[in-house]
Design a protein around this motif. Structure first.
Motif, PDB file in Angstrom:
ATOM      1  N   PHE A   1       1.199  -0.918 -14.620  1.00 16.72           N
ATOM      2  CA  PHE A   1       1.778  -0.884 -13.277  1.00 16.72           C
ATOM      3  C   PHE A   1       2.849  -1.508 -12.970  1.00 16.72           C
ATOM      4  O   PHE A   1       3.597  -1.147 -11.916  1.00 16.72           O
ATOM      5  CB  PHE A   1       0.569  -1.483 -12.274  1.00 16.72           C
ATOM      6  CG  PHE A   1      -0.719  -0.717 -12.255  1.00 16.72           C
ATOM      7  CD1 PHE A   1      -0.925   0.391 -11.585  1.00 16.72           C
ATOM      8  CD2 PHE A   1      -1.649  -1.238 -13.287  1.00 16.72           C
ATOM      9  CE1 PHE A   1      -2.064   1.029 -11.565  1.00 16.72           C
ATOM     10  CE2 PHE A   1      -2.919  -0.328 -13.203  1.00 16.72           C
ATOM     11  CZ  PHE A   1      -2.998   0.790 -12.289  1.00 16.72           C
ATOM     12  N   ALA A   2       3.663  -2.207 -14.048  1.00 18.77           N
ATOM     13  CA  ALA A   2       4.789  -2.877 -13.731  1.00 18.77           C
ATOM     14  C   ALA A   2       5.939  -2.123 -14.064  1.00 18.77           C
ATOM     15  O   ALA A   2       7.069  -2.046 -13.359  1.00 18.77           O
ATOM     16  CB  ALA A   2       4.902  -4.277 -14.290  1.00 18.77           C
TER      17      ALA A   2
ATOM     18  N   MET B   1       0.791  -1.278   0.035  1.00 26.06           N
ATOM     19  CA  MET B   1      -0.055  -0.088   0.064  1.00 26.06           C
ATOM     20  C   MET B   1       0.918   1.295   0.104  1.00 26.06           C
ATOM     21  O   MET B   1       0.469   2.276  -0.053  1.00 26.06           O
ATOM     22  CB  MET B   1      -0.873   0.037   1.200  1.00 26.06           C
ATOM     23  CG  MET B   1      -1.790  -1.251   1.187  1.00 26.06           C
ATOM     24  SD  MET B   1      -3.107  -1.065  -0.308  1.00 26.06           S
ATOM     25  CE  MET B   1      -3.974   0.230  -0.107  1.00 26.06           C
TER      26      MET B   1
ATOM     27  N   ASP C   1       1.673  10.349 -11.548  1.00 25.50           N
ATOM     28  CA  ASP C   1       2.137   9.297 -11.861  1.00 25.50           C
ATOM     29  C   ASP C   1       0.937   8.195 -11.854  1.00 25.50           C
ATOM     30  O   ASP C   1       0.780   7.440 -12.985  1.00 25.50           O
ATOM     31  CB  ASP C   1       3.352   8.757 -10.947  1.00 25.50           C
ATOM     32  CG  ASP C   1       3.924   7.591 -11.409  1.00 25.50           C
ATOM     33  OD1 ASP C   1       4.917   7.596 -12.280  1.00 25.50           O
ATOM     34  OD2 ASP C   1       3.528   6.414 -11.054  1.00 25.50           O
ATOM     35  N   LEU C   2       0.277   7.998 -11.120  1.00 26.51           N
ATOM     36  CA  LEU C   2      -0.831   7.092 -10.642  1.00 26.51           C
ATOM     37  C   LEU C   2      -1.847   7.381 -12.016  1.00 26.51           C
ATOM     38  O   LEU C   2      -2.299   6.350 -12.220  1.00 26.51           O
ATOM     39  CB  LEU C   2      -1.366   7.000  -9.242  1.00 26.51           C
ATOM     40  CG  LEU C   2      -2.243   5.776  -9.155  1.00 26.51           C
ATOM     41  CD1 LEU C   2      -1.553   4.583  -8.889  1.00 26.51           C
ATOM     42  CD2 LEU C   2      -2.995   6.148  -7.612  1.00 26.51           C
TER      43      LEU C   2
ATOM     44  N   SER D   1       8.471   1.162 -14.548  1.00 25.70           N
ATOM     45  CA  SER D   1       8.802   2.024 -13.277  1.00 25.70           C
ATOM     46  C   SER D   1       8.277   3.342 -13.509  1.00 25.70           C
ATOM     47  O   SER D   1       8.254   4.014 -12.459  1.00 25.70           O
ATOM     48  CB  SER D   1      10.418   1.891 -13.235  1.00 25.70           C
ATOM     49  OG  SER D   1      11.057   2.183 -14.376  1.00 25.70           O
TER      50      SER D   1
ATOM     51  N   ILE E   1       2.427   2.686  -2.285  1.00 27.92           N
ATOM     52  CA  ILE E   1       1.976   3.540  -3.519  1.00 27.92           C
ATOM     53  C   ILE E   1       1.052   4.399  -3.292  1.00 27.92           C
ATOM     54  O   ILE E   1       1.326   5.536  -3.640  1.00 27.92           O
ATOM     55  CB  ILE E   1       2.344   2.571  -4.649  1.00 27.92           C
ATOM     56  CG1 ILE E   1       3.847   1.826  -4.554  1.00 27.92           C
ATOM     57  CG2 ILE E   1       2.238   3.503  -5.826  1.00 27.92           C
ATOM     58  CD1 ILE E   1       3.316   0.262  -4.828  1.00 27.92           C
TER      59      ILE E   1
ATOM     60  N   ARG F   1      -0.920   6.004 -15.049  1.00 34.03           N
ATOM     61  CA  ARG F   1      -0.888   4.527 -15.183  1.00 34.03           C
ATOM     62  C   ARG F   1      -2.446   4.187 -15.363  1.00 34.03           C
ATOM     63  O   ARG F   1      -2.635   3.166 -16.040  1.00 34.03           O
ATOM     64  CB  ARG F   1      -0.421   3.965 -13.950  1.00 34.03           C
ATOM     65  CG  ARG F   1       1.089   4.180 -13.684  1.00 34.03           C
ATOM     66  CD  ARG F   1       1.669   3.777 -12.282  1.00 34.03           C
ATOM     67  NE  ARG F   1       2.939   3.981 -12.009  1.00 34.03           N
ATOM     68  CZ  ARG F   1       3.941   3.303 -12.725  1.00 34.03           C
ATOM     69  NH1 ARG F   1       3.681   2.248 -13.302  1.00 34.03           N
ATOM     70  NH2 ARG F   1       5.074   3.916 -12.348  1.00 34.03           N
TER      71      ARG F   1
END
Lengths: 98, 487
Positions: A68-69, A1, A14-15, A71, A3, A18
């Motif tokens: 999500f993998a 969690m 960033d999220l 970087s 992240i 994604r």
């Protein structure tokens, strides 16, 4: 969690990248991969459409996980957009119209 | 995102699991029950004759009854009897456009005297339509299936010691035990879980990704459906009245051509028109795929017009994956394995949801965690209770009352709604033992109302219900004890 919990503006951005790449991006990639396969492959219409749908079904979960993998979130978003534009281009080239 | 690959996959697994967990739990549980949908349908119609059924004769009786009672219908769709469902299941269109579904007596062809119920069809439809209007339920189910694929793969990635943990279960350790159970159940049947979730998405792919077919078929999307399944191809009614030929020789001819595969379904289009058609579909004895072989006869002359054997590789891949999911091909042993694996998948999802709250409620937590904990009771114990009440409603509602099939279904959602409300207003540590005990009693009651336990269907239903009753009872006992230890 670690992240999701900490939401500094940078991480939140960033999220967002994604999630956009994973959900609408992944679906659009599946849809256009399906369209391109259906239009470009030789053979019966029903076969081409079916191969496109089944491959599309594999592309979404794979794109989803890759979003999500990898970087860097911006790379994820950029990569998805490039792939999507390429597929849209290929579809339009073969006569697809929205 | 600074975390390692594994940490981000763990985050994805948890987040996606939380969002889709409850829907997936309901889908997995109803899907598991759908494995035995024919048997459930038979259990729910105790008025059916118990003598062995002649497939072809029973179908001919059904056609004769429909000829008298629904001649103006544009189409009759008949699922022929099997050893699991000893009756003809008829669906026919009223001239207005709505559909009627009834079980038809194999000896007389009539639905009279058989109680009106959806039977196992309720679980089957709920499994992919979630009782929501078309197409929303199906789209949610398709997306949930793909989410399950992702959750399974990410779950495998974050599971560190698959081989060692395969032999590990540490009971009475709270969170540790829930994680062990979640891992163990997930790993034991992992190939099944992955297969069933992906093939589940395949069954709905034409709804989820219709863009390829639209690109090649343009406006004529119906041509796409008939290309995919030539058995649904019909021809327009001529407008001249016609007389349907005797179906017995047609069905015998079909059975001979199917070479032991058996007959699964018979469609009759425009039955009282000169241009009527009889389409017969092969069964699943000896093939996993659905729609592998079909024959179309002229309805007035009984002559064979068209034979379709599926040889197109991509369509065969699709029908194979489809068949793998709906498991019509399976002998009894495989069917029980599907059922057990389905239960394990349901338990993986349930234990994952439970784990999420167990882990968070030990630490400082907020209202969201408490609500999730309470709703967990309403879904994880509420869904089995609601489904059990469907079986009980089938026996308790008057057999010949009006709209009883609808009332049975309403019963499920009233019970589920009450369970959710009950779970929401009280602390979870109290509602867990209470709801689980209610589930245990409900399952015990199913075993009781299966009486007289004279045939394999009522016997196995009673045994499975007793097993569930014991399992829920044990879980209630553990939940009660856990509460005692905490306080």
């Amino acid at each position: 969690m670690a992240i999701a919990g900490k939401s500094s503006p940078l991480k939140r951005w960033d999220l967002t990248c994604r999630i956009l790449a994973a959900v609408p991006g992944g679906y659009a990639l599946s849809a256009f991969a399906g369209i391109c396969i259906a239009l470009w492959l030789p053979g019966l219409r029903v076969e081409r459409a079916m191969i496109g749908m089944l491959i599309g079904l594999l592309i979404w979960p794979v794109t989803f996980m890759m979003s999500f993998a990898i970087s860097d979130g911006r790379k994820v978003f950029g990569g998805t957009m490039v792939a999507l534009l390429a597929l849209i281009g290929l579809a339009v080239l073969k006569g697809w119209r929205p | 995102m600074k975390g390692t690959f594994r940490a981000s996959m763990a985050w994805l697994h948890t987040g996606l699991g939380l969002i889709t967990g409850w829907v997936l739990f309901a889908i997995a549980l109803s899907g598991t029950l759908s494995v035995f949908r024919e048997s459930i349908s038979t259990w729910m119609r105790p008025e059916l004759p118990t003598a062995p059924v002649q497939t072809i004769d029973a179908t001919a009786h059904a056609v004769a009854w429909l000829t008298d009672h629904a001649p103006k219908s544009p189409a009759w769709y008949l699922a022929v009897p099997t050893h699991r469902a000893p009756y003809v299941f008829g669906t026919w269109e009223k001239p207005g456009g709505s559909y009627i579904q009834k079980a038809l007596n194999p000896l007389t062809g009539s639905p009279d005297g058989i109680r009106d119920t959806r039977g196992g069809e309720f679980f089957y439809r709920f499994h992919f339509e979630l009782q929501l209007p078309y197409p929303y339920g199906r789209l949610i189910a398709a997306v949930a299936a793909l989410a399950l694929v992702v959750a399974l793969v990410t779950g495998l990635i974050i599971h560190r010691r698959i081989f060692a943990d395969f032999f590990t279960f540490r009971p009475n350790k709270g969170q540790r035990s829930w994680l062990d159970a979640h891992n163990l159940l997930g790993v034991i049947a992992f190939p099944f879980h992955l297969m069933i979730s992906f093939t589940g998405a395949v069954t709905l792919v034409t709804m989820l990704l219709p863009w390829g077919p639209q690109a090649v078929y343009k406006q004529d999307i119906m041509a796409g459906y008939t290309d995919l399944n030539p058995a649904i191809e019909t021809r327009p009614a001529s407008g001249k009245p016609g007389h349907l030929t005797s179906v017995l020789p047609v069905l015998r001819e079909a059975e001979k051509r199917f070479k032991g595969a058996g007959i699964s379904q018979v469609y009759i289009y425009n039955p009282s028109d000169a241009a009527s058609l009889i389409t017969v579909m092969a069964g699943n004895n000896g093939t996993i795929s659905t729609l592998s072989h079909s024959l179309t006869f002229d309805g007035t002359t009984g002559l064979l017009m068209r034979e379709h054997v599926e040889t197109r590789p991509a369509v065969r891949t699709y029908t194979f994956l489809y068949g793998l999911h709906i498991a019509r091909f399976t002998p009894d042993v495989t069917r029980w394995l599907y059922f057990l694996s389905g239960l394990m998948l349901t338990a993986v999802i349930g234990s994952g949801m439970r784990l999420w709250t167990v882990k968070r409620l030990r630490l400082p937590h907020h209202l969201g965690h408490v609500l999730t904990d309470r709703l967990n009771v309403g879904v994880l114990a509420g869904a089995p209770l609601a489904f059990a009440s469907y079986f009980l409603a089938n026996r308790l509602l008057p057999p010949m009352s009006a709209h009883r099939a609808d009332h049975e279904v309403q019963c499920v959602f009233i019970v589920w709604g009450l369970a959710l409300l009950f779970a929401l207003v009280r602390p979870a540590r109290r509602t867990w033992p209470e709801m689980l005990t209610t589930c245990a009693f409900a399952c015990f009651a199913i075993a009781a109302v299966s009486s007289p336990w004279t045939n394999p269907v009522t016997q196995s239903t009673a045994l499975v219900s007793l097993f569930f009753s014991g399992a829920f009872g044990y879980a209630a006992f553990r939940a009660l004890n856990g509460k005692a230890k905490q306080t």
